[in-house]
Design a protein around this motif. Sequence first.
Motif, PDB file in Angstrom:
ATOM      1  N   VAL A  80       0.886  -1.169   0.000  1.00 36.86           N
ATOM      2  CA  VAL A  80       0.000   0.000   0.000  1.00 36.86           C
ATOM      3  C   VAL A  80       0.918   1.211   0.000  1.00 36.86           C
ATOM      4  CG1 VAL A  80      -1.871   1.209   1.156  1.00 36.86           C
ATOM      5  CG2 VAL A  80      -1.714  -1.291   1.320  1.00 36.86           C
ATOM      6  N   THR A  81       0.882   1.983  -1.076  1.00 34.39           N
ATOM      7  CA  THR A  81       1.840   3.079  -1.240  1.00 34.39           C
ATOM      8  C   THR A  81       1.127   4.379  -1.547  1.00 34.39           C
ATOM      9  OG1 THR A  81       2.102   2.601  -3.579  1.00 34.39           O
ATOM     10  CG2 THR A  81       3.629   1.506  -2.071  1.00 34.39           C
ATOM     11  N   VAL A  82       1.852   5.463  -1.235  1.00 32.84           N
ATOM     12  CA  VAL A  82       1.342   6.813  -1.501  1.00 32.84           C
ATOM     13  C   VAL A  82       2.110   7.368  -2.688  1.00 32.84           C
ATOM     14  CG1 VAL A  82       1.052   9.139  -0.582  1.00 32.84           C
ATOM     15  CG2 VAL A  82       0.779   7.158   0.923  1.00 32.84           C
ATOM     16  N   ALA A  83       1.371   7.800  -3.707  1.00 32.47           N
ATOM     17  CA  ALA A  83       2.005   8.389  -4.890  1.00 32.47           C
ATOM     18  C   ALA A  83       2.352   9.832  -4.606  1.00 32.47           C
ATOM     19  CB  ALA A  83       1.072   8.304  -6.088  1.00 32.47           C
ATOM     20  N   VAL A  84       3.566  10.212  -4.943  1.00 38.41           N
ATOM     21  CA  VAL A  84       4.043  11.581  -4.768  1.00 38.41           C
ATOM     22  C   VAL A  84       4.418  12.100  -6.143  1.00 38.41           C
ATOM     23  CG1 VAL A  84       5.704  13.083  -3.658  1.00 38.41           C
ATOM     24  CG2 VAL A  84       4.888  11.034  -2.472  1.00 38.41           C
ATOM     25  N   GLY A  86       6.062  13.469  -9.144  1.00 42.64           N
ATOM     26  CA  GLY A  86       7.456  13.743  -9.483  1.00 42.64           C
ATOM     27  C   GLY A  86       8.457  13.006  -8.642  1.00 42.64           C
ATOM     28  N   ALA A  87       8.012  12.085  -7.764  1.00 43.29           N
ATOM     29  CA  ALA A  87       8.946  11.360  -6.899  1.00 43.29           C
ATOM     30  C   ALA A  87       8.463   9.929  -6.767  1.00 43.29           C
ATOM     31  CB  ALA A  87       9.033  12.027  -5.529  1.00 43.29           C
ATOM     32  N   PRO A  88       9.376   9.034  -6.334  1.00 40.56           N
ATOM     33  CA  PRO A  88       8.961   7.647  -6.153  1.00 40.56           C
ATOM     34  C   PRO A  88       7.884   7.526  -5.088  1.00 40.56           C
ATOM     35  CG  PRO A  88      11.347   7.843  -6.198  1.00 40.56           C
ATOM     36  CD  PRO A  88      10.812   9.225  -6.100  1.00 40.56           C
ATOM     37  N   ALA A  89       7.025   6.513  -5.248  1.00 43.46           N
ATOM     38  CA  ALA A  89       5.982   6.268  -4.250  1.00 43.46           C
ATOM     39  C   ALA A  89       6.603   5.857  -2.927  1.00 43.46           C
ATOM     40  CB  ALA A  89       5.035   5.179  -4.766  1.00 43.46           C
ATOM     41  N   ILE A  90       5.925   6.193  -1.829  1.00 50.18           N
ATOM     42  CA  ILE A  90       6.416   5.828  -0.493  1.00 50.18           C
ATOM     43  C   ILE A  90       5.387   4.955   0.194  1.00 50.18           C
ATOM     44  CG2 ILE A  90       7.790   7.953  -0.300  1.00 50.18           C
ATOM     45  CD1 ILE A  90       5.574   9.065   1.488  1.00 50.18           C
ATOM     46  N   PRO A  91       5.797   4.104   1.151  1.00 50.51           N
ATOM     47  CA  PRO A  91       4.844   3.252   1.841  1.00 50.51           C
ATOM     48  C   PRO A  91       3.858   4.082   2.658  1.00 50.51           C
ATOM     49  CG  PRO A  91       7.080   2.467   2.162  1.00 50.51           C
ATOM     50  CD  PRO A  91       7.198   3.805   1.538  1.00 50.51           C
ATOM     51  N   LEU A  92       2.621   3.557   2.743  1.00 43.71           N
ATOM     52  CA  LEU A  92       1.634   4.242   3.588  1.00 43.71           C
ATOM     53  C   LEU A  92       2.055   4.177   5.051  1.00 43.71           C
ATOM     54  CD1 LEU A  92      -1.100   5.666   3.926  1.00 43.71           C
ATOM     55  CD2 LEU A  92      -2.168   3.389   4.037  1.00 43.71           C
ATOM     56  N   GLU A  93       2.639   3.046   5.454  1.00 42.52           N
ATOM     57  CA  GLU A  93       3.091   2.906   6.844  1.00 42.52           C
ATOM     58  C   GLU A  93       4.216   3.901   7.102  1.00 42.52           C
ATOM     59  OE1 GLU A  93       3.203  -1.055   8.701  1.00 42.52           O
ATOM     60  OE2 GLU A  93       5.313  -0.620   9.109  1.00 42.52           O
ATOM     61  N   GLY A  94       4.025   4.721   8.177  1.00 39.55           N
ATOM     62  CA  GLY A  94       4.995   5.761   8.496  1.00 39.55           C
ATOM     63  C   GLY A  94       4.613   7.112   7.959  1.00 39.55           C
ATOM     64  N   THR A  95       3.586   7.169   7.141  1.00 37.82           N
ATOM     65  CA  THR A  95       3.165   8.449   6.561  1.00 37.82           C
ATOM     66  C   THR A  95       2.468   9.288   7.632  1.00 37.82           C
ATOM     67  OG1 THR A  95       2.894   7.447   4.379  1.00 37.82           O
ATOM     68  CG2 THR A  95       1.768   9.541   4.772  1.00 37.82           C
TER      69      THR A  95
END
Length: 502
Positions: A80-84, A86-95
């Motif tokens: 489960v990732t968060v799209a940013v 212009g940048a690579p996606a980051i994990p939802l965990e820790g957001t």
Amino acid sequence: MIRTRLSPRRPLAVLGAALLGLAGAVAVSAPASAHHTTISATSACDQLTGERVLTWTVENSEQDKAATLQQVTPNPKTDVTVAVDGAPAIPLEGTVVPDGGSVQAVQRVPGDTRSASLTIYALWKKNGKDHTDTGTADLTRDAPCAPAPRCVDLAKATYSHTFDGPKGTATVKLDGDLPLCGDGRQWFTLVSYFAPRPRFATPQYVHGTPASDWIGGTRTAIDLKVDLPDCNTQVDLIWGDTSQVIDPLTEDGKRYGNLKLGSPGAPGNRSHGPRGWYNGGGRSCTNPASLFTANCDGTVTVALSNDGSLSRYPVEFEVRGANGWSTKVTVEPGKANTDTVVPAANAGAVEVLVDGKALDKGTYSWQRPEDCPLPTVATKADCDTFTLTVANPKGGLPVKAELTYGGRTETRTVAPGRAEKVTFKAGRDEQATVVLPDLDLELEAVYAPERNCGGGGGGGAEPGLPVTGAAAGVMAAVAGALVTAGAVLFVVTRRRRIRFTA
């Protein structure tokens, strides 16, 4: 942890199809405490991969404190990732979710997933300000998700076509942007026929070579063109190769039926466009012709033919003569008939008709052939009589003869193969006249007795004095030389007159 994102380089048309889907069920936890997160989801089908794409929305309940998502537990267990931008996606965990704000994350699950859930442990303050919430998505009401095809199965492909029967042209095109799968080929054939009528009628015979071509691989459209006969025709655009061509089309034989493109049933209805069949034309597919030959006996022989590149059907000729005479003759294609004879009594006006229309603009009238033998005139003379004989050859017409000698005229009609004789009393006239008015002939016959009748004239003259001695011998010799039978033969040879009409 694996991070997945949709590639923006995929074709826009396919990506658009991939994003078409039904919104997933939304489930929101109902926490008892003040600090909580609200979790909801929507779903879409990615037809490129056949996966369901869940978009989770996590909202922070607090307006003055940010929430840190300390632990994320998805089910099924995929990233489960968060799209940013212009940048690579980051994990939802820790957001970190801003105070009063929200964050969206994407999860990909198998296409046959029927339900999904997302459990999040969020922390607002290190000591005691935390909460665990779960959101669920019910996917049972969504349409099945499967990868979009990269080609079209031959058995399911559809087409569109154009058709111009009077020009003998057609086109066929594969629908959509995808080619046929594998080595599949679909054949189409355009064929033209000779036809007995400008509407559907049988029998019909294939004209020329049918045009046949196929669609398959990178070839997604074809053009077809056939030659048309210069007469009544039928043109058909059919499903299949030349093995499907029917030749000939007969009254009780096979028909194309739904093989013709644009038909209401399969397979012809798998191509969209006008009706792929045409009937028309402006003339019969036959080549009728006639030939007139005048005979010496006054009759006319009519030769009838049905030959040529267009002759595909029998022709019924009607031959008409003067005084209401007529007869009908049927001539098969590629054949001729030379047995039709118009009697002499009806040969003054002869015409040939097909379908009620004369082959020639006018009529043919008998004229005496120039090679017909002429009558013969012969003479026989003595001192008392002068005999004229007119003989008419066989195979011709009766001949009228007017014979004149010494102021007397006799008229005779001489039948073919017969002779007529007229004897005149010998007189002083040295010539007789024979007129054949039907032949526009006038002959002169010399009166020359077989012996010297004396007195320098013919019969009835006063006898002269006897001639003796040497002079008598000379006169006898001259008299012998003047003995004649007086046969005169007139034969005129000309070419036969022939007229051809078509």
